[in-house]
Enzyme design. Structure first.
Site, PDB file in Angstrom:
ATOM      1  N   GLU A   3      50.532  18.143 -19.487  1.00 59.22           N
ATOM      2  CA  GLU A   3      50.864  19.079 -20.944  1.00 59.22           C
ATOM      3  C   GLU A   3      49.608  19.908 -21.877  1.00 59.22           C
ATOM      4  O   GLU A   3      49.762  19.179 -23.719  1.00 59.22           O
ATOM      5  CB  GLU A   3      52.368  18.134 -22.550  1.00 59.22           C
ATOM      6  CG  GLU A   3      52.739  17.748 -20.977  1.00 59.22           C
ATOM      7  CD  GLU A   3      53.795  16.282 -21.893  1.00 59.22           C
ATOM      8  OE1 GLU A   3      53.596  16.704 -23.042  1.00 59.22           O
ATOM      9  OE2 GLU A   3      55.057  16.084 -20.748  1.00 59.22           O
TER      10      GLU A   3
ATOM     11  N   GLU B 197      59.817  15.855 -13.434  1.00 54.66           N
ATOM     12  CA  GLU B 197      60.547  14.702 -14.102  1.00 54.66           C
ATOM     13  C   GLU B 197      61.651  15.104 -14.615  1.00 54.66           C
ATOM     14  O   GLU B 197      62.225  15.296 -16.247  1.00 54.66           O
ATOM     15  CB  GLU B 197      59.400  15.113 -15.673  1.00 54.66           C
ATOM     16  CG  GLU B 197      57.631  14.375 -15.316  1.00 54.66           C
ATOM     17  CD  GLU B 197      57.531  14.487 -16.964  1.00 54.66           C
ATOM     18  OE1 GLU B 197      58.058  14.133 -17.749  1.00 54.66           O
ATOM     19  OE2 GLU B 197      56.064  14.518 -17.173  1.00 54.66           O
TER      20      GLU B 197
END
Ligand code: G3I
Length: 330
Positions: free
Chosen positions: A152, A259
């Protein structure tokens, strides 16, 4: 970083303590699916919740430690390491013939207080980052198929997330992390990983541009992870995912869905969302696999009521399970 569909994790029961996961069922063979089908795992849930453990052993061919390799858990005090949770998941995966995704090496959440609150120079932080990667990747050298090296890195508008690493080292922290990981385990495939980069927009554009730039600058990157935390209202279509995967393939890089969950969706839309991602991955030469972020709804980071996973709170399969597995079972 804004978490997509960030649920109320407080309604999760507290995670049971770490420890070895008993293998009391016949593990699914790695070859059962055409690509790796994975789940995020906390050893305590697998040890204390029979339904969670059985489904994990018999339905998934890959695991990702959900939190066990995060900095605050593996290195709670400066110079002190605790690999109990990471070892439990890695050893379970090796006992059951499952692939392992390491997650994450460098992120800005769940950092230990000594690091968050420390008064470090940029040189200190570079050394701390290099040492952390060497320690964690080195411990599992040759055993991890893919690492989420940088997790991220971007803000929702596509600009750099101004995390501790970026503030100290600028965007060069990404190269430093990847080079340290390659040196510590030349066999592992090294991924960058992002949340909310699936749908069209500035974040997706910036993420693809970053991946391409890293590749062109000879940063040792092998793959691009799309987390795909989706909801019943908003999930990427198969065509959208195929476009993303094609763009990454043209860079010479692998891709993975890393995910996935589909929160607050009825069975129909949830199954459609999982089928779209699974079909896109199954048909893309450069897609290494699809990981869902948990095993049963009971322990989801989004809270049980979001019902985001393939098995309900009691471990019973939902229509999403077959929708996801069929494209990998042809
Ligand atoms: O280990 C501590 C425990 O000692 C303490 O008693 C307890 C209560 O404060 O907290 C425990 O740590 C929690 C940890 O999960 C382990 O259960 C943290 O508070 C909690 O914030 C943490 O949440 C995780 C979150 O990442 C932040 O690391 C979620 O389980 C996990 O599903 C979530 O996963 C992330 C991916 O790593 C990256 N992509 C987004 C995704 C969803 O946020």
């Amino acid at each position: 970083m804004a978490l997509a569909a960030c649920g109320d994790a407080d309604d999760r029961p507290p995670a049971p303590p770490s420890g070895p996961i008993p293998v009391d069922d016949d593990p699914i063979a790695r070859e059962a699916y055409s690509k790796a089908v994975g789940a995020a795992v906390w050893s305590g849930h697998a040890r204390e919740d029979d339904a969670y453990r059985r489904r994990l052993i018999t339905h998934f061919t890959s695991v990702t430690p959900e939190d066990g390799m995060k900095w605050a858990i593996v290195n709670p005090q400066r110079g002190e390491y605790d690999f109990t949770e990471a070892d439990a998941v890695v050893e379970f995966a090796e006992q059951t013939g499952k692939r392992i995704r390491g997650h994450p090496l460098v992120w800005d959440l769940q950092l230990p207080d000594w690091l968050e609150d420390g008064d470090f120079t940029p040189e200190d932080l570079e050394e701390i980052l290099r040492r952390h990667v060497a320690e964690l990747v080195g411990r599992y050298q040759g055993r991890i198929a893919e690492w989420d090296v940088v997790n991220e890195p971007l803000a929702d508008d596509g600009s750099w997330e101004e995390n501790i690493w970026y503030r100290a080292l600028g965007e060069d922290y990404v190269r430093i992390a990847f080079e340290a990981a390659r040196e510590a385990d030349p066999e592992a495939r090294l991924f960058i990983n992002e949340i909310g980069a699936e749908s069209r927009g500035p974040k997706s554009d910036a993420y693809l541009e970053l991946a391409g730039r890293l590749r062109r600058d000879d940063v040792p990157i092998d793959g691009v992870g799309f987390q795909n935390h989706a909801t019943g209202e908003r999930y990427p279509s198969q065509a959208r995912i195929e476009r993303l995967f094609g763009a990454v393939r043209r860079m010479g890089l692998d891709v993975a869905i890393t995910e996935m969950d589909v929160a607050n969706a009825g069975d129909g839309r949830q199954a459609s969302a999982y089928r779209a991602a699974a079909t896109a991955c199954a048909e893309a030469r450069n897609c290494t696999g699809l990981t869902v972020w948990g095993v049963t709804d009971r322990w989801s980071w989004l809270g049980r009521d979001a019902e985001p996973l393939l098995f309900n709170g009691r471990g019973r399969p939902k229509p999403a399970l077959d929708a996801l597995l069929m494209p990998f079972s042809d």
